[in-house]
Design an enzyme around this catalytic site. Structure first.
Site, short mmCIF file in Angstrom:
data_model
loop_
_atom_site.label_atom_id
_atom_site.label_comp_id
_atom_site.label_asym_id
_atom_site.label_seq_id
_atom_site.Cartn_x
_atom_site.Cartn_y
_atom_site.Cartn_z
N ASP A 1 -23.09 -8.94 -3.44
CA ASP A 1 -22.43 -10.15 -3.91
C ASP A 1 -23.35 -11.31 -4.26
O ASP A 1 -22.89 -12.33 -4.80
CB ASP A 1 -21.38 -10.62 -2.87
CG ASP A 1 -21.97 -10.78 -1.46
OD1 ASP A 1 -23.17 -11.11 -1.33
OD2 ASP A 1 -21.21 -10.58 -0.48
N HIS B 1 -28.44 -2.03 -1.49
CA HIS B 1 -27.48 -1.26 -2.30
C HIS B 1 -27.31 -1.85 -3.69
O HIS B 1 -26.28 -1.65 -4.33
CB HIS B 1 -26.13 -1.18 -1.59
CG HIS B 1 -26.16 -0.31 -0.36
ND1 HIS B 1 -25.24 -0.41 0.67
CD2 HIS B 1 -27.01 0.68 0.01
CE1 HIS B 1 -25.54 0.48 1.61
NE2 HIS B 1 -26.61 1.15 1.25
N CYS C 1 -23.16 -0.13 -24.37
CA CYS C 1 -24.33 -0.81 -24.90
C CYS C 1 -24.36 -0.58 -26.42
O CYS C 1 -23.68 0.33 -26.94
CB CYS C 1 -25.53 -0.15 -24.22
SG CYS C 1 -27.14 -0.48 -24.87
N SER D 1 -21.35 -2.43 9.98
CA SER D 1 -20.70 -1.42 10.82
C SER D 1 -21.69 -0.36 11.31
O SER D 1 -21.39 0.41 12.22
CB SER D 1 -19.56 -0.74 10.05
OG SER D 1 -20.06 -0.08 8.92
N ASN E 1 -21.00 -9.52 15.48
CA ASN E 1 -19.92 -8.70 14.94
C ASN E 1 -18.69 -8.86 15.87
O ASN E 1 -18.85 -8.88 17.09
CB ASN E 1 -20.37 -7.22 14.93
CG ASN E 1 -19.55 -6.36 13.99
OD1 ASN E 1 -18.33 -6.40 14.02
ND2 ASN E 1 -20.23 -5.56 13.18
N PRO E 2 -17.49 -8.95 15.31
CA PRO E 2 -16.33 -9.03 16.20
C PRO E 2 -16.09 -7.74 16.99
O PRO E 2 -15.38 -7.74 17.99
CB PRO E 2 -15.14 -9.28 15.25
CG PRO E 2 -15.72 -9.61 13.92
CD PRO E 2 -17.12 -9.07 13.90
N ALA F 1 -19.19 -14.03 11.87
CA ALA F 1 -20.55 -14.41 11.48
C ALA F 1 -20.69 -15.92 11.23
O ALA F 1 -21.67 -16.53 11.67
CB ALA F 1 -20.96 -13.64 10.23
N1 APR Z 1 -18.10 -11.61 10.77
C1 APR Z 1 -18.95 -10.63 11.15
N2 APR Z 1 -18.66 -9.33 11.08
C2 APR Z 1 -17.44 -8.99 10.61
C3 APR Z 1 -16.48 -9.96 10.21
C4 APR Z 1 -16.86 -11.33 10.31
N3 APR Z 1 -16.05 -12.33 9.95
N4 APR Z 1 -15.37 -9.30 9.79
C5 APR Z 1 -15.63 -7.98 9.93
N5 APR Z 1 -16.87 -7.79 10.44
C6 APR Z 1 -17.57 -6.54 10.73
C7 APR Z 1 -16.70 -5.35 11.04
O1 APR Z 1 -16.39 -5.29 12.43
C8 APR Z 1 -17.60 -4.18 10.61
O2 APR Z 1 -18.46 -3.77 11.66
O3 APR Z 1 -18.28 -6.19 9.55
C9 APR Z 1 -18.45 -4.78 9.49
C10 APR Z 1 -18.06 -4.32 8.11
O4 APR Z 1 -18.29 -2.95 8.01
P1 APR Z 1 -18.29 -2.18 6.60
O5 APR Z 1 -17.08 -2.57 5.82
O6 APR Z 1 -18.51 -0.76 6.91
O7 APR Z 1 -19.53 -2.84 5.83
P2 APR Z 1 -21.05 -2.38 5.80
O8 APR Z 1 -21.58 -2.11 7.16
O9 APR Z 1 -21.75 -3.39 4.97
O10 APR Z 1 -20.94 -1.02 4.99
C11 APR Z 1 -22.09 -0.39 4.56
O11 APR Z 1 -20.80 1.06 3.18
O12 APR Z 1 -19.21 1.67 1.61
C12 APR Z 1 -20.49 1.29 1.82
O13 APR Z 1 -21.94 0.59 0.15
C13 APR Z 1 -20.98 0.09 1.03
O14 APR Z 1 -22.79 -1.41 1.60
C14 APR Z 1 -21.62 -0.79 2.09
C15 APR Z 1 -21.91 0.20 3.20
#
Ligand code: APR
Length: 254
Positions: free
Chosen positions: A105, A120, A149, A190, A214-215, A233
């Site tokens: 993002d 990524h 393109c 996650s 992380n929550p 966060a």
């Molecule tokens: N603040 C902090 N953490 C949060 C919040 C918040 N407000 N809300 C949710 N979370 C946590 C969740 O508990 C979870 O552990 O953020 C994490 C989000 O997990 P994912 O959706 O799996 O995101 P991510 O770890 O970035 O995934 C990795 O997976 O699908 C692919 O390419 C995609 O980059 C991504 C990768």
């Protein structure tokens, strides 16, 4: 909680080389849904259908339409929150050296972070799959799907799909950052997607301390990480950064 924030801030203020690994959770408070968990993108879609390179190759139009409908508007209007701003401030203070982010993002850069590894890739840029020329996503004509393109090739985002390798430069930089830090902060991640989830393990094996924000607990909690700040966060980073500033100001006065 207050004591835990103070403890974490103390570790950060004492760190010589802090590295952050961030995931979708850090951008949730900016209005961008995560992938996993409640309200996550993968609740609505099968990641192997939307996020896999082979699905894209089979039906680029379908994947393009889904990505655009689910992500374009949210990403265009999203602004950094206190989580991103806190990490940018820690870099400004000379403590944080690198942010490794799995997010596409661009919010860390918008918040002012300068050394960001986009593990990524990103959503802001497109690349022609034939001639390799690059265009910004916002500049592209979306009236034809998939967008093409001038050479006739199909554009794709510069994001890493499932089934693709992490770009070698980003992987290298991340591994170096992870193996040279003395503290890694893992925020909103996650920790189930590899190889990103291995970066905290490399940090730990290289002697660093690993702290999560992380929550929810993750597979790293209590094994690789020694502290979990259980919360959002934005709130946690705002409090931690304010405490780090207090510690630094107090040291200056001594
Ligand atoms: N603040 C902090 N953490 C949060 C919040 C918040 N407000 N809300 C949710 N979370 C946590 C969740 O508990 C979870 O552990 O953020 C994490 C989000 O997990 P994912 O959706 O799996 O995101 P991510 O770890 O970035 O995934 C990795 O997976 O699908 C692919 O390419 C995609 O980059 C991504 C990768």
């Amino acid at each position: 909680m207050e004591d835990l924030i103070k403890k974490v801030a103390g570790h950060i203020a004492a760190a010589k080389h802090l590295v952050a690994l961030t995931g979708a959770g850090i951008s949730v408070e900016s209005g961008i849904p995560p992938f996993r968990g409640k309200g996550g993108l993968w609740e609505k879609f099968d990641p192997m259908e939307v996020g896999h390179i082979q699905s894209f190759m089979r039906n680029p139009e379908k994947v393009w339409r889904l990505l655009i409908s689910e992500m374009r508007d949210v990403l265009v209007s999203a602004k950094p929150n206190a989580g991103h701003l806190g990490l940018a401030r820690l870099e400004e203070l000379g403590i944080l050296k690198t942010v490794i982010t799995q997010n596409v993002d661009g919010l860390h850069q918008m918040a002012g972070s300068r050394d960001v590894v986009e593990f990524h890739g990103n959503f802001a840029w497109l690349r022609c799959m034939d001639c390799g020329s690059r265009e910004q996503t916002v500049d592209i004509d979306l009236s034809q799907m998939p967008p093409k393109c001038g050479c006739g090739g199909i554009y794709r985002h510069e994001c890493v799909f499932f089934g693709e390798m992490i770009p070698p430069k980003e992987l290298d930089r991340s591994q170096i950052a992870a193996s040279t830090c003395d503290l890694m902060l893992v925020v909103g991640c996650s920790a189930v997607v590899q190889p990103a989830a291995f970066m905290p393990v490399i940090a730990k094996q290289s002697g660093a301390m690993v702290i999560e924000i992380n929550p929810e607990p993750t597979p790293l909690t209590g094994t690789t990480s020694t502290i979990l700040v259980k919360g959002k966060a934005g709130k946690a980073m705002r409090e931690i950064t304010a405490e780090v500033e207090r510690i630094i100001a107090a040291k200056r006065q001594q």
